[in-house]
Structures are given as structure tokens and as C-alpha cells.
Design a protein around this motif. Structure first.
Motif, PDB file in Angstrom:
ATOM      1  N   ILE A 202       0.835  -1.197   0.000  1.00  0.00           N
ATOM      2  CA  ILE A 202       0.000   0.000   0.000  1.00  0.00           C
ATOM      3  C   ILE A 202       0.873   1.252   0.000  1.00  0.00           C
ATOM      4  O   ILE A 202       0.578   2.234  -0.695  1.00  0.00           O
ATOM      5  N   THR A 203       1.950   1.226   0.771  1.00  0.00           N
ATOM      6  CA  THR A 203       2.825   2.405   0.840  1.00  0.00           C
ATOM      7  C   THR A 203       3.505   2.667  -0.494  1.00  0.00           C
ATOM      8  O   THR A 203       3.499   3.799  -0.995  1.00  0.00           O
ATOM      9  N   THR A 204       4.086   1.650  -1.082  1.00  0.00           N
ATOM     10  CA  THR A 204       4.760   1.836  -2.368  1.00  0.00           C
ATOM     11  C   THR A 204       3.755   2.092  -3.482  1.00  0.00           C
ATOM     12  O   THR A 204       4.020   2.896  -4.392  1.00  0.00           O
ATOM     13  N   GLY A 205       2.602   1.419  -3.425  1.00  0.00           N
ATOM     14  CA  GLY A 205       1.581   1.650  -4.442  1.00  0.00           C
ATOM     15  C   GLY A 205       1.034   3.066  -4.378  1.00  0.00           C
ATOM     16  O   GLY A 205       0.815   3.713  -5.413  1.00  0.00           O
ATOM     17  N   GLY A 206       0.822   3.586  -3.169  1.00  0.00           N
ATOM     18  CA  GLY A 206       0.361   4.959  -3.030  1.00  0.00           C
ATOM     19  C   GLY A 206       1.359   5.968  -3.547  1.00  0.00           C
ATOM     20  O   GLY A 206       0.982   7.046  -4.028  1.00  0.00           O
ATOM     21  N   SER A 207       2.633   5.625  -3.478  1.00  0.00           N
ATOM     22  CA  SER A 207       3.664   6.558  -3.949  1.00  0.00           C
ATOM     23  C   SER A 207       3.630   6.740  -5.459  1.00  0.00           C
ATOM     24  O   SER A 207       4.220   7.699  -5.975  1.00  0.00           O
ATOM     25  N   ALA A 208       2.953   5.834  -6.194  1.00  0.00           N
ATOM     26  CA  ALA A 208       2.858   5.983  -7.646  1.00  0.00           C
ATOM     27  C   ALA A 208       2.176   7.300  -8.006  1.00  0.00           C
ATOM     28  O   ALA A 208       2.542   7.958  -8.984  1.00  0.00           O
ATOM     29  N   ALA A 209       1.181   7.701  -7.215  1.00  0.00           N
ATOM     30  CA  ALA A 209       0.491   8.967  -7.476  1.00  0.00           C
ATOM     31  C   ALA A 209       1.438  10.144  -7.286  1.00  0.00           C
ATOM     32  O   ALA A 209       1.431  11.106  -8.067  1.00  0.00           O
ATOM     33  N   ALA A 210       2.262  10.080  -6.239  1.00  0.00           N
ATOM     34  CA  ALA A 210       3.241  11.146  -6.007  1.00  0.00           C
ATOM     35  C   ALA A 210       4.254  11.209  -7.139  1.00  0.00           C
ATOM     36  O   ALA A 210       4.635  12.299  -7.597  1.00  0.00           O
ATOM     37  N   ALA A 211       4.705  10.050  -7.608  1.00  0.00           N
ATOM     38  CA  ALA A 211       5.668  10.021  -8.718  1.00  0.00           C
ATOM     39  C   ALA A 211       5.062  10.617  -9.982  1.00  0.00           C
ATOM     40  O   ALA A 211       5.748  11.331 -10.734  1.00  0.00           O
ATOM     41  N   ALA A 212       3.788  10.342 -10.218  1.00  0.00           N
ATOM     42  CA  ALA A 212       3.125  10.905 -11.395  1.00  0.00           C
ATOM     43  C   ALA A 212       3.053  12.425 -11.303  1.00  0.00           C
ATOM     44  O   ALA A 212       3.234  13.136 -12.302  1.00  0.00           O
ATOM     45  N   VAL A 213       2.796  12.952 -10.099  1.00  0.00           N
ATOM     46  CA  VAL A 213       2.760  14.404  -9.909  1.00  0.00           C
ATOM     47  C   VAL A 213       4.125  15.014 -10.194  1.00  0.00           C
ATOM     48  O   VAL A 213       4.238  16.056 -10.856  1.00  0.00           O
ATOM     49  N   VAL A 214       5.185  14.374  -9.688  1.00  0.00           N
ATOM     50  CA  VAL A 214       6.544  14.859  -9.936  1.00  0.00           C
ATOM     51  C   VAL A 214       6.831  14.887 -11.442  1.00  0.00           C
ATOM     52  O   VAL A 214       7.352  15.873 -11.987  1.00  0.00           O
ATOM     53  N   THR A 215       6.487  13.808 -12.126  1.00  0.00           N
ATOM     54  CA  THR A 215       6.738  13.720 -13.561  1.00  0.00           C
ATOM     55  C   THR A 215       5.971  14.785 -14.328  1.00  0.00           C
ATOM     56  O   THR A 215       6.516  15.453 -15.215  1.00  0.00           O
ATOM     57  N   LEU A 216       4.700  14.962 -13.982  1.00  0.00           N
ATOM     58  CA  LEU A 216       3.883  15.955 -14.675  1.00  0.00           C
ATOM     59  C   LEU A 216       4.393  17.372 -14.431  1.00  0.00           C
ATOM     60  O   LEU A 216       4.401  18.208 -15.345  1.00  0.00           O
ATOM     61  N   ARG A 217       4.808  17.648 -13.201  1.00  0.00           N
ATOM     62  CA  ARG A 217       5.299  19.001 -12.898  1.00  0.00           C
ATOM     63  C   ARG A 217       6.544  19.320 -13.730  1.00  0.00           C
ATOM     64  O   ARG A 217       6.699  20.432 -14.229  1.00  0.00           O
ATOM     65  N   LEU A 218       7.414  18.336 -13.884  1.00  0.00           N
ATOM     66  CA  LEU A 218       8.641  18.561 -14.629  1.00  0.00           C
ATOM     67  C   LEU A 218       8.411  18.638 -16.134  1.00  0.00           C
ATOM     68  O   LEU A 218       9.026  19.449 -16.830  1.00  0.00           O
TER      69      LEU A 218
END
Length: 450
Positions: A166-182
């Protein structure tokens, strides 16, 4: 909605006399069983909070804090949905069921990690002695080795495995935000953030190892986004971009040894490089992936041999029985449930904008203007989701994905809600509500396999 209704109705019709599709409630791996649980009130609260306050909160939050907020919201959403099924069925017992990864951890303890890894491929086929359970046989050795590693550091058992996924899976959303921002700009990332946090795919992220795989895949793309957008300076020398690209390669290599299908990440990786109009990070990416391949090969695990044996086992079992003609469309029906209706609406705008984006990208390459991420933001926002969709279509066409794709395709579907950023801002709360209702209905009306 019509697609999902059609494949569900046709699936029910085909199975009226016998379970020819080998799925209890096609197109989803689930059983009809309306229920509620301790996670129900929490899920309603999280949904109401994100729908009511998510867009405004994401617009005001500092850029550095946004990924953390999205990660926290995604985890709260996933935990609450998992607990709808209760603690034992929804969390603690998920990874200890027959065929799951934790059932094979003991063999690595008894025979040693090195010997078991070298002997791994001998136990993939169904007729082989002491053959592996479904999930271990169906994935490269890296998947089960993760849980062996957790066990070695004192985090063994179903509860810790669930927490990890759950912790690593939830981090996928954060990674997507980082990618989109960049790649696509801060405004696009802010508009996409609530949709990524409230993705219906959280129903299957909690708890399945594919949520963990999705986290690894998402951070590999985030590191590549860092590599292609970082400019050399006194505080960020060129080596930092190389290190990010190398880290991307390591995670891509790890992803390929977690799930065979994740080799399809090469499609979004190449699209991302093309959108950034640079190939400078590619050698470092390849080097990072090669390190992982070399490590597993030196340890005695042959990826290609294992994949060939898996294909044999797949068609020995349900893969050889499930009809391709139905599951080609049934798999796409599961995407509707896992990505949500807002993703479908966003994908319509994404696909409509793809020809314009491709023309602009072609002209930019001809001009040779270099890697200017600001000028390619609209292109990345459109073409990256298209690349993920193309990866899923490739998996669908392969015939190696028949059913259960609401879980298996999480590394791709968890990204698709980001396309809702293209929808009019005035409609965001309505589309967020549609996302929440989809997840809540699936989780409360059906007993999902994961």
C-alpha cells in the motif's frame, strides 16, 4: 459505461451454463456480494474531502509539498477501501492466500536464496516437482525476492507485506505528480493531483503486489523526467542528471524482474525522451538496467528461459482456456473500472490532441532546438498517456493478458487519471465524484479477488 456494461452482460451470457471464461464475475475477478466494513465510513470521508477540497487545496499547496500530500491522500484512500473487506480479508490475509508470494518465502529460507534462485526455473511448469504457486511462477524472481527480503529484516507476514504494497503503491500517485510538474508544468500537475489521489485502481492496490510494481514503474519515469529536465549549474552539476538517468535504469531493470509485462515500459520511456527532445540520458538508463540484468544473471536466474516456461504454463492453465475473442474486450472493460470514468473522458481529449502534438514535436525536432521542456509541455501531457495506453494495447494483443488486468495493469492504469487535468476546471468536482463512486460501488458490491 456502455463498454463495461456490454462486456459484463456478454460475460454473464457466456457463463450461463459453464464457467467458460474462468472468471467469477467477468470482466472483473470478483464475486457478487454487497457488503460494508470498518473502512466504509473512512472511505466516504476521504472521498468527500478530496471531491470537496482537493482541487482548491492542490492549487494553493507549495509545489514541493504537493507530491507528499497526494501520497498521503492516496494511501488514506487505499487503506480505507481495503478495510471495507475487513482487516483479515482486506489486509492481513491478502498476500498469504494460496498461490500468493508469501507462500513461497519458506523455500528460500530452507534451501538458501542462492540455491533457490538458481533452481527457480525448474519449478515453473505445472508438471514439475514442487511447482511454484500461481503468482511466483507467473513473475520473475524479483517479485518473491522482495518479500524474502522483507522477511529477512523482520517485516515478514501478511500485515507487513500489505503495509509495504500500500505504501509503495500509493507513492505511484506522487511520482506521477513529480513527472507531470517537470514535463507538463506545475499547473497541469496541480489539476491532475486530486484525480491521481482518488484513483479507483486503489481498490486493487490494497492489497496486491502489483501496486508495489506500479510504484517502482512510476518512480522510474519520474527519475527519467528529472534527468531530461535538469540543467547543469553550480548546485546541480551534469552528474546529477546522469545519476537520475542511471537510477531510472535501475528501477526499469527492477521492474522487468518484478513482472514480465513491465518490459513494455520501454514505450513510455522512449516517448518521454522524444517529448524532451534529447537522448542524452539513454546510455545511463541502459547502463542502470544492465546492472540489474547482470546481477540476476550472475545469481543464476535466466529471464528469457523463465519467460518461455511461463508461456507454456500459462497456456497449460486458464490462459489456454480463456477465449481471446472475449478477453481482448473484457480487459479493456477492466480499465474503465480501474482508471475511472474521468480517465475515459480525459483520454478522449488526449487522443484528440495527439495529432497536433505529434506535428508540433516533428517540427521541433526539425528545428533542432534542443531539449526545452517548457516548449514541450503540451506535447508531454498528451503523448505520455498515449504511450501508456499503447503499452496496455500491446499487452492485450499479446494474448498473455486474459482477465485480472484490473490488477495486472495497475502500473499503467494508475497514471491514466492524470488525463482528467485536461477537462474543464469547473467540472473537476463532478468528475472526481464519478471516480469515487466507481471505486465505492466496486468495493461495496463485489468481493474482489485482490
Amino acid at each position: 459505461m456502455l463498454l463495461f456494461a456490454a462486456v459484463a452482460a456478454i460475460g454473464a451470457y457466456l457463463q450461463r451454463d459453464s464457467p467458460v471464461l474462468r472468471s467469477p464475475w467477468p470482466p472483473l475477478e470478483a464475486w457478487w456480494g454487497p457488503h460494508a466494513g470498518p473502512g466504509t465510513p473512512a472511505a466516504l470521508v476521504v472521498a468527500a474531502a478530496v471531491v470537496g477540497y482537493g482541487p482548491g487545496f492542490a492549487a494553493r499547496l507549495p509545489s514541493r509539498a504537493l507530491p507528499w500530500a497526494v501520497w498521503g491522500a492516496a494511501m488514506a484512500w487505499t487503506w480505507s477501501l481495503a478495510l471495507v473487506d475487513g482487516w483479515q480479508r482486506g489486509v492481513a490475509g491478502r498476500l498469504t492466500d494460496s498461490g500468493e508470494y508469501l507462500r513461497g518465502v519458506g523455500r528460500f529460507e530452507d534451501d538458501g536464496v542462492g540455491a533457490t534462485l538458481r533452481d527457480f526455473t525448474r519449478h515453473i511448469l505445472l508438471h514439475s516437482p514442487d511447482h511454484w504457486g500461481t503468482h511466483i511462477a507467473g513473475h520473475p524472481a524479483g517479485a518473491v525476492l522482495t518479500f524474502v527480503g522483507l522477511d529477512r529484516i523482520g517485516l515478514g507476514g501478511g500485515v507487513w507485506g500489505a503495509v509495504f504494497c500500500i505504501t509503495t503503491g500509493g507513492s505511484a500517485a506522487a511520482a506521477a505528480v513529480v513527472t507531470l510538474r517537470l514535463l507538463a508544468g506545475a499547473e497541469t500537475a496541480r489539476r491532475a493531483a486530486p484525480f491521481l489521489a482518488l484513483a479507483p485502481g486503489a481498490v486493487w492496490t490494497g492489497v496486491s503486489a502489483d501496486g508495489y510494481f506500479a510504484g517502482v514503474a512510476a518512480w522510474s519515469l519520474a527519475l527519467l523526467a528529472i534527468a531530461v529536465t535538469r540543467r547543469p549549474s553550480a548546485t546541480a552539476p551534469r552528474t546529477s542528471a546522469a545519476a537520475a538517468a542511471f537510477g531510472c535504469g535501475l528501477l526499469l531493470g527492477a521492474a522487468a524482474y518484478l513482472s514480465y509485462g513491465l518490459v513494455l515500459l520501454v514505450i513510455p520511456v522512449l516517448v518521454l525522451l522524444v517529448c524532451a527532445r534529447t537522448m542524452r540520458p539513454l546510455p545511463y538508463v541502459v547502463l542502470g538496467a544492465a546492472v540489474v540484468v547482470a546481477a540476476f544473471s550472475a545469481a543464476g536466474f535466466d529471464w528469457w528461459q523463465a519467460y518461455g516456461l511461463l508461456r507454456t504454463r500459462y497456456f497449460e492453465g486458464y490462459g489456454g482456456i480463456r477465449p481471446y475473442a472475449y478477453w481482448f474486450w473484457g480487459d479493456l472493460g477492466t480499465v474503465v473500472a480501474a482508471a475511472g470514468l474521468a480517465s475515459v473522458a480525459g483520454l478522449r481529449r488526449t487522443l484528440a490532441g495527439a495529432p497536433v502534438a505529434l506535428r508540433g514535436l516533428r517540427h521541433a525536432w526539425r528545428r533542432g532546438s534542443g531539449a526545452d521542456p517548457a516548449s514541450g509541455r503540451a506535447t508531454a501531457a498528451v503523448l505520455l498517456p498515449c504511450a501508456l495506453l499503447l503499452a496496455m494495447l500491446a499487452a492485450d494483443l499479446s494474448g498473455m493478458s486474459k482477465a485480472e488486468t484490473e490488477r495486472i495493469w495497475l502500473p499503467f492504469t494508475l497514471w491514466l487519471p492524470a488525463t482528467a487535468a485536461l477537462l474543464p476546471r469547473r467540472d473537476h468536482r463532478g468528475w472526481l465524484a464519478a471516480q469515487a463512486v466507481t471505486a465505492l460501488l466496486v468495493n461495496h458490491l463485489l468481493l474482489t479477488g485482490w
